[in-house]
Structures are given as C-alpha cells and as structure tokens.
Design a protein around this motif. Structure first.
Motif, short mmCIF file in Angstrom:
data_model
loop_
_atom_site.label_atom_id
_atom_site.label_comp_id
_atom_site.label_asym_id
_atom_site.label_seq_id
_atom_site.Cartn_x
_atom_site.Cartn_y
_atom_site.Cartn_z
N GLN A 83 0.86 -1.18 0.00
CA GLN A 83 0.00 0.00 0.00
C GLN A 83 0.89 1.23 0.00
N ALA A 84 0.62 2.13 -0.91
CA ALA A 84 1.40 3.36 -1.01
C ALA A 84 1.00 4.34 0.10
N ARG A 85 1.96 5.12 0.54
CA ARG A 85 1.65 6.21 1.49
C ARG A 85 0.77 7.22 0.77
N ALA A 86 -0.01 7.94 1.54
CA ALA A 86 -0.89 8.96 0.98
C ALA A 86 -0.05 9.96 0.16
N GLY A 87 -0.51 10.23 -1.03
CA GLY A 87 0.16 11.20 -1.89
C GLY A 87 1.32 10.63 -2.69
N ARG A 88 1.65 9.36 -2.51
CA ARG A 88 2.74 8.75 -3.27
C ARG A 88 2.19 8.10 -4.52
N ASP A 89 3.01 7.99 -5.53
CA ASP A 89 2.61 7.48 -6.84
C ASP A 89 2.73 5.96 -6.89
N ALA A 90 1.59 5.27 -6.89
CA ALA A 90 1.58 3.80 -6.93
C ALA A 90 2.17 3.29 -8.24
N ARG A 91 2.00 4.04 -9.31
CA ARG A 91 2.56 3.63 -10.61
C ARG A 91 4.10 3.62 -10.54
N ALA A 92 4.69 4.60 -9.86
CA ALA A 92 6.15 4.64 -9.71
C ALA A 92 6.63 3.47 -8.85
N ILE A 93 5.88 3.12 -7.83
CA ILE A 93 6.22 1.96 -7.00
C ILE A 93 6.17 0.70 -7.85
N TYR A 94 5.11 0.56 -8.64
CA TYR A 94 4.99 -0.59 -9.54
C TYR A 94 6.21 -0.69 -10.45
N GLU A 95 6.58 0.40 -11.09
CA GLU A 95 7.70 0.41 -12.04
C GLU A 95 9.01 0.05 -11.35
N ARG A 96 9.19 0.53 -10.12
CA ARG A 96 10.41 0.25 -9.37
C ARG A 96 10.57 -1.27 -9.11
N LEU A 106 13.90 -18.92 -14.62
CA LEU A 106 14.35 -20.31 -14.66
C LEU A 106 14.02 -21.04 -13.35
N LYS A 107 13.96 -20.29 -12.25
CA LYS A 107 13.71 -20.92 -10.94
C LYS A 107 12.23 -21.02 -10.61
N ALA A 108 11.49 -19.92 -10.80
CA ALA A 108 10.07 -19.89 -10.42
C ALA A 108 9.41 -18.68 -11.06
N PRO A 109 8.10 -18.76 -11.32
CA PRO A 109 7.39 -17.62 -11.92
C PRO A 109 7.15 -16.52 -10.88
N THR A 110 7.27 -15.30 -11.33
CA THR A 110 6.99 -14.14 -10.49
C THR A 110 6.21 -13.16 -11.34
N SER A 111 5.22 -12.52 -10.74
CA SER A 111 4.45 -11.52 -11.47
C SER A 111 4.19 -10.33 -10.56
N ILE A 112 3.75 -9.24 -11.19
CA ILE A 112 3.45 -8.03 -10.45
C ILE A 112 2.21 -7.39 -11.07
N GLU A 113 1.35 -6.86 -10.20
CA GLU A 113 0.15 -6.15 -10.64
C GLU A 113 0.15 -4.78 -10.00
N GLY A 114 -0.30 -3.79 -10.75
CA GLY A 114 -0.30 -2.43 -10.24
C GLY A 114 -1.57 -1.69 -10.60
N PRO A 115 -1.56 -0.39 -10.43
CA PRO A 115 -2.75 0.42 -10.70
C PRO A 115 -3.10 0.43 -12.19
N ASP A 116 -4.34 0.70 -12.47
CA ASP A 116 -4.84 0.83 -13.84
C ASP A 116 -4.60 -0.42 -14.69
N LEU A 118 -2.06 -2.48 -14.72
CA LEU A 118 -0.68 -2.81 -15.06
C LEU A 118 -0.37 -4.23 -14.59
N ARG A 119 0.31 -5.01 -15.42
CA ARG A 119 0.63 -6.40 -15.06
C ARG A 119 1.84 -6.86 -15.86
N TYR A 120 2.71 -7.59 -15.18
CA TYR A 120 3.89 -8.17 -15.83
C TYR A 120 4.11 -9.55 -15.23
N GLU A 121 4.48 -10.51 -16.10
CA GLU A 121 4.81 -11.87 -15.66
C GLU A 121 6.14 -12.27 -16.26
N THR A 122 6.96 -12.95 -15.45
CA THR A 122 8.20 -13.47 -15.99
C THR A 122 7.86 -14.60 -16.97
#
Length: 126
Positions: A83-96, A106-116, A118-122
């Motif tokens: 959870q982002a702090r109030a006033g912080r950009d969740a999209r920037a956290i996602y990108e980071r 090669l070891k295991a699948p990892t994915s990330i989901e963000g605002p609007d 946004l989704r990425y999967e290895t």
C-alpha cells in the motif's frame, strides 16, 4: 395446531440465532493493494534470492505505508501486498519493483500487478 411449548421453542431458537448474529464481529475489509508482487513455483519453491531482494527493497522503501504477506501455496508461494503512502505514486512503486523482476524465470514464476491494470509476468523456461 401448534402446541404452545413448541411455539415457545421456536421463538427461543430464533432469539438465540439472532443474538449470535448480533455478537459476531464485523468482517474486516479486504486490504487494498496498490501493488501486488506474486511469488509462484514451478514445483520446487519460489525464487528465494529474488524474494529476499524484493523484501529488502520493500523494507527500505519510504513510499510504502503498509506491507502484507499473503501465503497461498505449499512450496512457499505468497503474494506481497503493498500500500502506497498517501500522496505517493503507486505507478512509480509498480515500475520500481517491476524493474527488479527478471525477463525469464528459470527458478520460479513471479508476477506483479499495479494500478490501472498494469501487469507483468516473468516468462517460463521453454
């Protein structure tokens, strides 16, 4: 015709049921996740070094207000809810954190989901 004693029994039973409902604590609202990192497994556990790097980064991240680890598998799989702090950009956290994930897993699948949506999967090994 209903006997008076059985009518009283029905009333008493209904009172117990309604009373039990009244003392039941309210269901806690689901935690809002601005960013979710999901550590999966191909059958041999999660990518522990990656999970440790992400965990260390999250611990030091001043843009994150709350972190919740949600285990879901038998081999150490879990979701990391951020959870982002109030006033912080969740999209920037996602990108980071997206930048920390490898292109091929090669070891295991990892994915990330963000605002609007946004989704990425290895990519799995072929």
């Amino acid at each position: 015709m209903i006997r008076p004693l059985s009518a009283l029994g029905l009333i008493a039973g209904a009172a117990l049921i309604l009373g039990a409902c009244a003392v039941t604590p309210p269901v806690e609202a689901a935690t809002r996740c601005d960013v979710t990192v999901k550590f999966g497994s191909y059958g041999m556990g999660i990518d522990r070094p990656l999970a440790d790097r992400v965990g260390a980064a999250v611990k030091a991240d001043r843009d994150i207000a709350r972190v919740e680890r949600k285990p879901w598998g038998r081999e150490g799989e879990y979701d990391l809810c951020l959870q982002a702090r109030a006033g912080r950009d969740a999209r920037a956290i996602y990108e980071r954190y997206r930048a920390m994930l490898p292109g091929r897993a090669l070891k295991a699948p990892t994915s990330i989901e963000g605002p609007d949506g946004l989704r990425y999967e290895t990519i799995a090994p072929m």
